[in-house]
Scaffold this motif. Structure first.
Motif, PDB file in Angstrom:
ATOM      1  N   ALA A 115     106.187 143.511 145.521  1.00 57.09           N
ATOM      2  CA  ALA A 115     107.409 143.427 144.708  1.00 57.09           C
ATOM      3  C   ALA A 115     107.514 144.607 143.748  1.00 57.09           C
ATOM      4  N   GLU A 116     106.398 144.979 143.113  1.00 58.83           N
ATOM      5  CA  GLU A 116     106.435 146.094 142.162  1.00 58.83           C
ATOM      6  C   GLU A 116     106.640 147.427 142.877  1.00 58.83           C
ATOM      7  N   GLN A 117     106.034 147.581 144.056  1.00 60.40           N
ATOM      8  CA  GLN A 117     106.271 148.797 144.842  1.00 60.40           C
ATOM      9  C   GLN A 117     107.740 148.898 145.227  1.00 60.40           C
ATOM     10  N   ALA A 118     108.324 147.769 145.661  1.00 57.49           N
ATOM     11  CA  ALA A 118     109.742 147.759 146.046  1.00 57.49           C
ATOM     12  C   ALA A 118     110.633 148.079 144.861  1.00 57.49           C
ATOM     13  N   SER A 119     110.282 147.553 143.686  1.00 53.44           N
ATOM     14  CA  SER A 119     111.079 147.815 142.490  1.00 53.44           C
ATOM     15  C   SER A 119     111.069 149.298 142.134  1.00 53.44           C
ATOM     16  N   GLN A 120     109.893 149.918 142.218  1.00 55.55           N
ATOM     17  CA  GLN A 120     109.800 151.343 141.884  1.00 55.55           C
ATOM     18  C   GLN A 120     110.525 152.210 142.914  1.00 55.55           C
ATOM     19  N   ILE A 121     110.289 151.901 144.199  1.00 49.64           N
ATOM     20  CA  ILE A 121     110.880 152.731 145.251  1.00 49.64           C
ATOM     21  C   ILE A 121     112.396 152.582 145.290  1.00 49.64           C
ATOM     22  N   SER A 122     112.905 151.373 144.971  1.00 51.22           N
ATOM     23  CA  SER A 122     114.362 151.142 144.976  1.00 51.22           C
ATOM     24  C   SER A 122     115.012 151.565 143.674  1.00 51.22           C
ATOM     25  N   GLU A 176     119.715 148.070 155.611  1.00 55.56           N
ATOM     26  CA  GLU A 176     118.437 148.550 156.126  1.00 55.56           C
ATOM     27  C   GLU A 176     117.377 148.669 155.035  1.00 55.56           C
ATOM     28  N   GLU A 177     117.821 148.829 153.763  1.00 58.91           N
ATOM     29  CA  GLU A 177     116.860 148.966 152.661  1.00 58.91           C
ATOM     30  C   GLU A 177     116.063 147.690 152.419  1.00 58.91           C
ATOM     31  N   ILE A 178     116.564 146.542 152.853  1.00 54.97           N
ATOM     32  CA  ILE A 178     115.930 145.273 152.516  1.00 54.97           C
ATOM     33  C   ILE A 178     115.183 144.655 153.686  1.00 54.97           C
ATOM     34  N   VAL A 179     115.478 145.071 154.926  1.00 54.60           N
ATOM     35  CA  VAL A 179     114.960 144.354 156.098  1.00 54.60           C
ATOM     36  C   VAL A 179     113.431 144.392 156.163  1.00 54.60           C
ATOM     37  N   VAL A 453      97.352 148.045 155.858  1.00 57.28           N
ATOM     38  CA  VAL A 453      98.546 148.301 156.668  1.00 57.28           C
ATOM     39  C   VAL A 453      99.690 148.819 155.800  1.00 57.28           C
ATOM     40  N   THR A 454      99.868 148.232 154.607  1.00 58.90           N
ATOM     41  CA  THR A 454     100.916 148.704 153.697  1.00 58.90           C
ATOM     42  C   THR A 454     100.677 150.155 153.300  1.00 58.90           C
ATOM     43  N   ALA A 455      99.430 150.465 152.958  1.00 50.06           N
ATOM     44  CA  ALA A 455      99.100 151.852 152.583  1.00 50.06           C
ATOM     45  C   ALA A 455      99.348 152.802 153.744  1.00 50.06           C
ATOM     46  N   LEU A 456      99.030 152.377 154.960  1.00 44.52           N
ATOM     47  CA  LEU A 456      99.259 153.218 156.138  1.00 44.52           C
ATOM     48  C   LEU A 456     100.751 153.480 156.340  1.00 44.52           C
ATOM     49  N   GLY A 457     101.581 152.427 156.242  1.00 42.08           N
ATOM     50  CA  GLY A 457     103.028 152.585 156.439  1.00 42.08           C
ATOM     51  C   GLY A 457     103.672 153.476 155.391  1.00 42.08           C
ATOM     52  N   ILE A 458     103.337 153.243 154.135  1.00 41.76           N
ATOM     53  CA  ILE A 458     103.915 154.060 153.054  1.00 41.76           C
ATOM     54  C   ILE A 458     103.391 155.492 153.143  1.00 41.76           C
ATOM     55  N   GLY A 459     102.106 155.628 153.513  1.00 44.18           N
ATOM     56  CA  GLY A 459     101.549 156.977 153.668  1.00 44.18           C
ATOM     57  C   GLY A 459     102.245 157.767 154.760  1.00 44.18           C
ATOM     58  N   LEU A 460     102.514 157.126 155.903  1.00 44.27           N
ATOM     59  CA  LEU A 460     103.221 157.802 156.992  1.00 44.27           C
ATOM     60  C   LEU A 460     104.650 158.166 156.582  1.00 44.27           C
ATOM     61  N   ALA A 461     105.363 157.197 155.973  1.00 40.03           N
ATOM     62  CA  ALA A 461     106.763 157.439 155.599  1.00 40.03           C
ATOM     63  C   ALA A 461     106.893 158.536 154.556  1.00 40.03           C
ATOM     64  N   SER A 462     105.896 158.645 153.673  1.00 37.39           N
ATOM     65  CA  SER A 462     105.962 159.678 152.630  1.00 37.39           C
ATOM     66  C   SER A 462     105.565 161.057 153.144  1.00 37.39           C
ATOM     67  N   ASP A 465     108.817 164.191 157.340  1.00 33.83           N
ATOM     68  CA  ASP A 465     110.099 164.667 156.839  1.00 33.83           C
ATOM     69  C   ASP A 465     111.243 163.782 157.341  1.00 33.83           C
ATOM     70  N   GLY A 466     112.190 163.519 156.454  1.00 36.94           N
ATOM     71  CA  GLY A 466     113.372 162.760 156.828  1.00 36.94           C
ATOM     72  C   GLY A 466     113.209 161.253 156.762  1.00 36.94           C
ATOM     73  N   ARG A 467     112.038 160.769 156.330  1.00 35.75           N
ATOM     74  CA  ARG A 467     111.832 159.326 156.250  1.00 35.75           C
ATOM     75  C   ARG A 467     112.038 158.854 154.823  1.00 35.75           C
ATOM     76  N   ASN A 468     112.631 157.673 154.692  1.00 33.78           N
ATOM     77  CA  ASN A 468     112.838 157.023 153.401  1.00 33.78           C
ATOM     78  C   ASN A 468     111.734 155.988 153.227  1.00 33.78           C
ATOM     79  N   VAL A 469     110.968 156.084 152.139  1.00 32.59           N
ATOM     80  CA  VAL A 469     109.812 155.197 151.968  1.00 32.59           C
ATOM     81  C   VAL A 469     110.240 153.728 151.897  1.00 32.59           C
ATOM     82  N   LEU A 470     111.366 153.447 151.230  1.00 35.08           N
ATOM     83  CA  LEU A 470     111.825 152.056 151.121  1.00 35.08           C
ATOM     84  C   LEU A 470     112.283 151.520 152.464  1.00 35.08           C
ATOM     85  N   VAL A 471     112.991 152.345 153.237  1.00 34.79           N
ATOM     86  CA  VAL A 471     113.523 151.904 154.530  1.00 34.79           C
ATOM     87  C   VAL A 471     112.435 151.905 155.602  1.00 34.79           C
ATOM     88  N   ASP A 472     111.631 152.988 155.639  1.00 31.17           N
ATOM     89  CA  ASP A 472     110.676 153.163 156.729  1.00 31.17           C
ATOM     90  C   ASP A 472     109.249 152.744 156.392  1.00 31.17           C
TER      91      ASP A 472
END
Length: 506
Positions: A115-122, A176-179, A453-462, A465-472
């Motif tokens: 929740a806190e990660q989502a709040s910061q990223i959004s 797409e930002e919330i899914v 898994v969360t760290a892996l997903g956010i690490g890849l999205a960040s 290039d062209g990826r949105n951390v909140l969406v992807d």
């Protein structure tokens, strides 16, 4: 004095057994990371010794935590469920289910982190506290609904088919930002505390009611706890993102408070963190004590044993979280960065598959539910086979989820397609496996899997290039929940077909 020494020796022996078990379960993660570092990357990661120390602390935390659960929450929760079932009061049982569901989730550390990660990223558009209350209320209502279903003996598959049709429909309209966040929020509600407790509540009820089957009727509460938050969070996202001006200024008050105040260090920080763990576990302790003393009006059978158990739960959870910060979080982010720099996506896919399989085989909640399923099935299901099927499903799911991040595809199509397949399999699968399969999809997203898994997903999205951390960046947990349901149901359908074929040939 001698009796106390005997009891202490037994507890130390049980703790040593739990610690060896936890270390054995973490071994696959260590082997995967070491293999990739040594054979492919050929370099020791920065802070590698700290990561190893973190994994050892995780093992100690899990061992203390599981011993605490065995001494306190599990026996008391089962006893409460049995006593309420004997009383036959549906309103009290449903109220107990709501209270257990809400209290176990509202202060769940994994949910707080997401929740806190989502709040910061959004940038404050998604409010962390609001998100937590929505998810906790959803789980509470689901527990009340699940108790209602067990008491009346309704088939679970109709609940799941109708529910996931609603999930797919809402996903079609959700921004797409919330899914990805919605599906991840549903996944993190099922953790090392809630899964065994919720499963114990369902199995206890089914075992106490004449005409109920613990395997068919007792399982399913975990599945409902995962499903309904997906709907409610997506509805929240539709509401939030329908107003373009609804931005609160960058960060929530929680984040602002954390950045404006100088962070404590040393012993003071350790004490504050330990008090934070007490806050996380306190709601479920208060609910259990309230129903034990105020509703049933019976004292605890062994208050000292239960008190020691609660203390071990808190200390174990604290050690676990410390270990996560030192070990699993850095591993996920470091490996994502290193593999992308290697400039060969094949290795990223292979790491995703390997780490998905390894973390799932190490998942304490999966081991607990697998054992409960084996006992409830009376030889019809083997716990080790279930673990392998679920681990394979998670590995496939995370690999597909990583592919989505790499290609930048819309998560809508993957999620809708995945759950459409689940709905079809639910209609075809033998009834005895449906509730268990959905529960197993929930238990894959627990304390070991979620951080890595969360760290892996956010690490890849960040890093891409062209990826949105909140969406992807979010959504990998969702894939880790869908595909174990597919593998378990597919296996059951295959086994039943083979048995029918053998019956015709003999």
């Amino acid at each position: 004095m001698q009796t106390m020494e005997v009891v202490l020796a037994e507890q130390l022996r049980d703790f040593a057994h739990a610690l060896a078990h936890a270390l054995r379960n973490l071994l696959p993660i260590i082997l995967v990371v070491v293999a990739f570092q040594a054979l492919l990357l050929q370099e020791w990661p920065e802070g590698g010794m700290g990561m190893i120390a973190g994994l050892l602390i995780v093992a100690v935390g899990v061992a203390l935590f599981l011993r605490g659960l065995e001494l306190s929450i599990f026996p008391v929760g089962k006893r409460l469920a049995n006593q309420f079932a004997r009383r036959g009061s549906m309103p009290i049982l449903m109220l107990f289910g709501f209270a257990i569901g809400f209290s176990a989730v509202v202060a769940e550390p994994a949910l707080i982190a997401v929740a806190e990660q989502a709040s910061q990223i959004s940038e404050g558009r998604i409010e962390a506290l609001t998100l937590r209350l929505i998810v906790a209320s959803s789980v509470g209502l689901v527990m009340a609904l699940g108790v209602f279903r067990v008491i009346l003996g309704h088939p679970l598959h109709w609940y799941m088919i109708i529910g996931y049709m609603a999930v797919v429909t809402v996903t079609f309209f959700a921004p797409e930002e919330i899914v990805g966040l919605a599906y991840d929020s549903g996944g993190v509600t099922t953790n090392i505390v809630t899964v065994p407790l919720i499963a114990a509540l369902g199995i206890g009820l089914a075992s106490s009611i004449r005409g109920r089957n613990p395997l068919i009727d007792g399982f399913g509460l975990v599945a409902l706890a995962v499903m309904v938050p997906m709907i409610s969070v997506q509805l929240y996202g539709i509401l939030v993102y329908s107003d373009p001006g609804n931005v609160t200024g960058g960060v929530t008050w929680l984040t602002a408070q954390a950045t404006d105040t100088q962070a404590p260090s040393g012993l003071l920080k350790a004490v504050l963190d330990l008090l934070g763990m007490l806050r996380d576990v306190l709601p479920i302790i208060l609910v259990i004590l309230f129903f034990q003393y105020a509703v049933l009006r019976h004292p605890l059978t062994n208050p000292l044993r239960v008190t020691v158990g609660f203390a071990l739960v808190i200390i174990g959870l604290y050690a676990f979280v410390v270990g996560l910060k030192l070990g699993l979080f850095p591993i996920g982010q470091s490996m994502a960065t290193q593999l992308i720099a290697f400039d060969n996506w094949l290795w990223v896919y292979l790491f995703a598959f390997s780490i998905g399989f390894a973390t799932t085989m190490a998942e304490p909640a999966l081991i607990a539910v697998g054992q409960q399923a084996e006992e409830a099935a009376a030889g019809k299901i083997q716990g080790n086979v279930i673990r392998l099927l679920v681990a394979l499903g998670v590995a496939i799911g995370i690999t597909i989820g990583v592919h989505r991040i790499i290609t930048g595809d819309s998560i809508h199509h993957y999620i809708i397609g995945g759950y459409t397949l689940v709905i079809v399999l639910t209609a075809l699968a033998p009834r005895y496996i449906v509730a268990l399969a959905f529960d197993l999809g929930g238990v894959t997203t627990s304390e070991v899997t979620v951080p890595l898994v969360t760290a892996l997903g956010i690490g890849l999205a960040s890093q891409i290039d062209g990826r949105n951390v909140l969406v992807d960046g979010f959504g990998l947990i969702a894939f880790a929940s869908i595909f174990p349901i597919v593998t378990v149901m597919s296996y059951a359908i295959l086994m039943e077909s083979l048995m029918k074929m053998r019956g015709k040939t003999t």
